[in-house]
Design an enzyme around this catalytic site. Structure first.
Site, PDB file in Angstrom:
ATOM      1  N   GLN A 177       7.724  -1.090   4.716  1.00 41.91           N
ATOM      2  CA  GLN A 177       6.396  -0.857   3.781  1.00 41.91           C
ATOM      3  C   GLN A 177       4.969  -1.374   4.355  1.00 41.91           C
ATOM      4  O   GLN A 177       5.125  -2.277   5.392  1.00 41.91           O
ATOM      5  CB  GLN A 177       6.749  -1.379   2.448  1.00 41.91           C
ATOM      6  CG  GLN A 177       6.696  -2.926   2.416  1.00 41.91           C
ATOM      7  CD  GLN A 177       7.345  -3.321   1.127  1.00 41.91           C
ATOM      8  OE1 GLN A 177       8.086  -2.856   0.263  1.00 41.91           O
ATOM      9  NE2 GLN A 177       6.624  -4.424   0.610  1.00 41.91           N
TER      10      GLN A 177
ATOM     11  N   LEU B 143       0.603  -1.291   0.034  1.00 43.77           N
ATOM     12  CA  LEU B 143      -0.254   0.047   0.030  1.00 43.77           C
ATOM     13  C   LEU B 143       0.835   1.283  -0.108  1.00 43.77           C
ATOM     14  O   LEU B 143       0.625   2.239  -0.687  1.00 43.77           O
ATOM     15  CB  LEU B 143      -0.780  -0.024   1.128  1.00 43.77           C
ATOM     16  CG  LEU B 143      -1.705   1.000   1.310  1.00 43.77           C
ATOM     17  CD1 LEU B 143      -2.916   1.355   0.335  1.00 43.77           C
ATOM     18  CD2 LEU B 143      -2.617   0.910   2.895  1.00 43.77           C
ATOM     19  N   ALA B 144       1.989   1.154   0.925  1.00 45.08           N
ATOM     20  CA  ALA B 144       2.886   2.289   0.774  1.00 45.08           C
ATOM     21  C   ALA B 144       4.461   1.812   1.215  1.00 45.08           C
ATOM     22  O   ALA B 144       4.430   0.458   1.556  1.00 45.08           O
ATOM     23  CB  ALA B 144       2.381   3.249   1.904  1.00 45.08           C
TER      24      ALA B 144
ATOM     25  N   ALA C 273       8.526   3.064   2.121  1.00 45.96           N
ATOM     26  CA  ALA C 273       9.605   3.872   2.490  1.00 45.96           C
ATOM     27  C   ALA C 273      10.901   3.224   2.720  1.00 45.96           C
ATOM     28  O   ALA C 273      11.097   1.890   2.415  1.00 45.96           O
ATOM     29  CB  ALA C 273       9.000   4.628   3.928  1.00 45.96           C
ATOM     30  N   SER C 274      11.759   4.025   3.117  1.00 46.68           N
ATOM     31  CA  SER C 274      13.209   3.500   3.326  1.00 46.68           C
ATOM     32  C   SER C 274      13.210   2.328   4.126  1.00 46.68           C
ATOM     33  O   SER C 274      14.115   1.418   4.227  1.00 46.68           O
ATOM     34  CB  SER C 274      14.130   4.491   3.527  1.00 46.68           C
ATOM     35  OG  SER C 274      13.657   5.098   4.829  1.00 46.68           O
ATOM     36  N   ILE C 275      12.588   2.493   5.432  1.00 49.32           N
ATOM     37  CA  ILE C 275      12.627   1.739   6.655  1.00 49.32           C
ATOM     38  C   ILE C 275      11.785   0.366   6.502  1.00 49.32           C
ATOM     39  O   ILE C 275      11.951  -0.691   6.619  1.00 49.32           O
ATOM     40  CB  ILE C 275      12.432   2.349   7.846  1.00 49.32           C
ATOM     41  CG1 ILE C 275      13.412   3.398   8.091  1.00 49.32           C
ATOM     42  CG2 ILE C 275      12.551   1.424   9.232  1.00 49.32           C
ATOM     43  CD1 ILE C 275      14.970   3.010   8.209  1.00 49.32           C
TER      44      ILE C 275
ATOM     45  N   ASP D  97       6.699  13.675  14.121  1.00 50.08           N
ATOM     46  CA  ASP D  97       6.920  13.239  12.707  1.00 50.08           C
ATOM     47  C   ASP D  97       5.702  13.808  11.870  1.00 50.08           C
ATOM     48  O   ASP D  97       5.028  12.989  11.054  1.00 50.08           O
ATOM     49  CB  ASP D  97       7.047  11.986  12.552  1.00 50.08           C
ATOM     50  CG  ASP D  97       8.227  11.838  10.849  1.00 50.08           C
ATOM     51  OD1 ASP D  97       8.330  12.692  10.423  1.00 50.08           O
ATOM     52  OD2 ASP D  97       8.089  10.405  10.566  1.00 50.08           O
TER      53      ASP D  97
END
EC number: 2.7.-.-
Length: 543
Positions: free
Chosen positions: A136, A129-130, A132-134, A287
């Site tokens: 998913q 669904l999404a 990122a670097s760290i 964040d």
């Protein structure tokens, strides 16, 4: 340095030279070995000379990959380290990378939970669904009750990459004081250490789960903010399972207007959520960039935020909250003397700081800002200017204040994007004044007494005995002090006599020596004997 680290270092140097980042080093700091090394790499020219330095730095970090992208994002909040143009470019870095294979994510989840995925979940979507670097995110439903959930999975290959890159960052940080004139003040090793801690926190999804549970409890039944439910039974260090939410991304202004959202109320609630987290709860989502904030589809005239990704949080202790609130109020009143005194009283700057000079520096930076209309003044930039000024007076870096300032900039930028006429000062001042009143008034005293009541009810039966023991101890201490005073008096008297006799003895011995030098025969012997006897008598008094 291992061969893999050496290869990675060579890649970093090649990328930095390709983007002309050697311009960051002043000419006076380029030593002969550096000049020779640069000439040996003559073919690695700046291929992006048409772009400004800040943009080149951003593009270089993007080329180096997700670990360096996140490092650049963190550096963008440390505006004491870079010129504003560079910091603004770093703030544009996006933590977006291609997803890893869904089958690999499935195996990672099954290894963490200790069984086949179908034992707990149905309808697992192998398409992320999404990403990122760290980590998913994948969607599924809980088998036990059919609730829709999302599963956040740490990238299986990310930890060794992070460890290798962080080790290199520490090595590069050791070069910074030698290459930059202000390198020592920037404390590059502390910057890397702060980043390493942030990364390690994000790698532990149990920590994120705990943060989300705490924030959800703080805003339980609140119309302002909703935090999705965490399903702790399925959470592990590398897997997080929480309720799936549906909402409009807060950055999608067109969609918010299309559903007739009350934009003014939404913007004001963003400010209220921030100050409530900081001053009421001492626990804030640190964040809050637009990718982590949504707006509920329900009740657009009474809009509610939805917050996700609670991996990074901040907190303030009671003293920091009080000083920060009083600082804000002093700013509202343009009382720069009070601001300077609060910084010294809080220990944020050294106690020997010249208050008059500090006040003048704050006034010089902030007074031009306050000449603008209130709805054009950036709260976050005022705080940023204040911290940058304070650092010139040796203010130690306060990690909790750096997080706070970053979050405030996010909140304020978001609020102005939603409702450009947002007057953050008018929204915040009553909240802060009420909070300060609650901290010093009768209600605060009653709360403190109520909080201490269990402790005192436990200690009350012991009070007579404790009082008696204290009096006895005081009596014994007084007796010991009297005895010591008497002994010291006697010792002082004896030492006084000893010094007197030493003086006489020394005089007689010296006189005998002088008479010997002028050839007087009998007197010196008598003086030596008398001086020696008196000296010995004085020595006995010292024993």
């Amino acid at each position: 340095m291992t061969p893999s680290e050496l290869r990675r270092l060579c890649l970093i140097i090649r990328v930095f030279l390709a983007y002309g980042l050697d311009e960051l080093i002043p000419l006076m700091r380029i030593t002969l070995p550096l000049r020779i090394g640069r000439r040996c790499l003559f073919w690695m020219r700046n291929r992006h000379g048409d772009k400004p330095l800040g943009e080149r730095l951003r593009l270089a970090l993007q080329t180096l990959g997700p670990v360096w992208i996140k490092f650049g994002q963190m550096l963008s909040t440390r505006r004491d380290l870079f010129a504003p143009a560079i910091a603004d470019q770093l703030a544009l870095l996006q933590d977006r990378v291609a997803p890893f294979d869904g089958a690999l994510a499935r195996r990672q989840i099954e290894a963490s939970l200790g069984g086949p995925l179908e034992q707990w979940f149905d309808d697992f979507d192998s398409q992320a669904l999404a990403s990122a670097s760290i980590a998913q995110v994948h969607t599924a439903t809980l088998r036990e009750n059919g609730r829709e959930v999302v599963l956040k999975v740490i990238r299986p290959d990310i930890q060794p990459i992070i460890r290798a890159d962080v080790r290199l960052m520490y090595r590069l940080a050791g070069w910074v004081p030698k290459l930059l004139p202000d390198g020592r003040r920037l404390r590059p090793r502390e910057v890397v250490r702060e980043y390493e801690k942030t990364l390690l926190d994000e790698l532990n999804l149990l920590r994120e789960a705990a943060n989300a549970i705490q924030l959800r409890r703080n805003f339980d039944a609140s119309p302002m903010l909703y935090i999705p439910e965490v399903f702790s039974d399925y959470c592990r260090e590398s897997v997080l399972v929480m309720e799936r939410i549906y909402g409009v991304p807060v950055s999608d202004i067109a969609a918010l207007r299309a559903q007739n959202t009350n934009m003014k109320l939404l913007a004001e609630r963003g400010v209220q959520v921030f100050f409530t987290q900081v001053f009421r709860d001492s626990f804030f989502h640190a964040d809050m960039h637009p990718g982590n904030i949504f707006v509920s589809y329900e009740h657009p005239q009474d809009p509610q935020y939805i917050g996700i990704d609670c991996g990074i949080v901040g907190s303030l202790n009671k003293a920091d909250k009080r000083y920060l609130a009083e600082n804000f109020i002093a700013f509202f009143n343009r009382d720069y003397r009070k601001v300077a005194e609060l910084h010294v009283d809080s220990g944020w700057v050294p106690p020997d700081t010249n208050i008059e000079e500090f006040e003048f520096a704050i006034r010089t930076v902030c007074e031009p800002i306050f000449e603008k209309p209130l709805d054009q003044i950036s709260f976050g930039h005022v705080l940023l200017n204040l911290f940058n000024t304070a650092r010139r007076f040796n203010m130690e870096v306060q990690p909790q204040l750096v997080l706070l300032q970053k979050t405030l900039l996010y909140v304020e930028g978001l609020g102005r994007q939603l409702y450009p006429q947002l007057d953050l000062w008018t929204t915040a001042k009553p909240f802060l004044e009420n909070w300060l009143h609650d901290q010093v008034g009768l209600p605060a005293l009653m709360r403190a007494l109520k909080a201490k009541a269990p402790y005192w009810s436990e200690k009350l039966p012991e009070l007579p005995e404790l009082l008696y023991d204290s009096l006895q101890q005081q009596r014994r201490l007084q007796h010991s002090m009297d005895s010591m005073t008497h002994r010291l008096g006697q010792q002082g008297s004896r030492q006084g006599r000893a010094r007197y006799l030493f003086g006489i003895g020394a005089t007689l011995l010296l006189s005998g020596t002088i008479l010997t030098m002028v050839n007087i025969a009998l007197w010196p012997i008598g003086l030596y004997v008398a001086g020696g006897v008196i000296w010995l008598a004085g020595w006995r008094y010292t024993r």
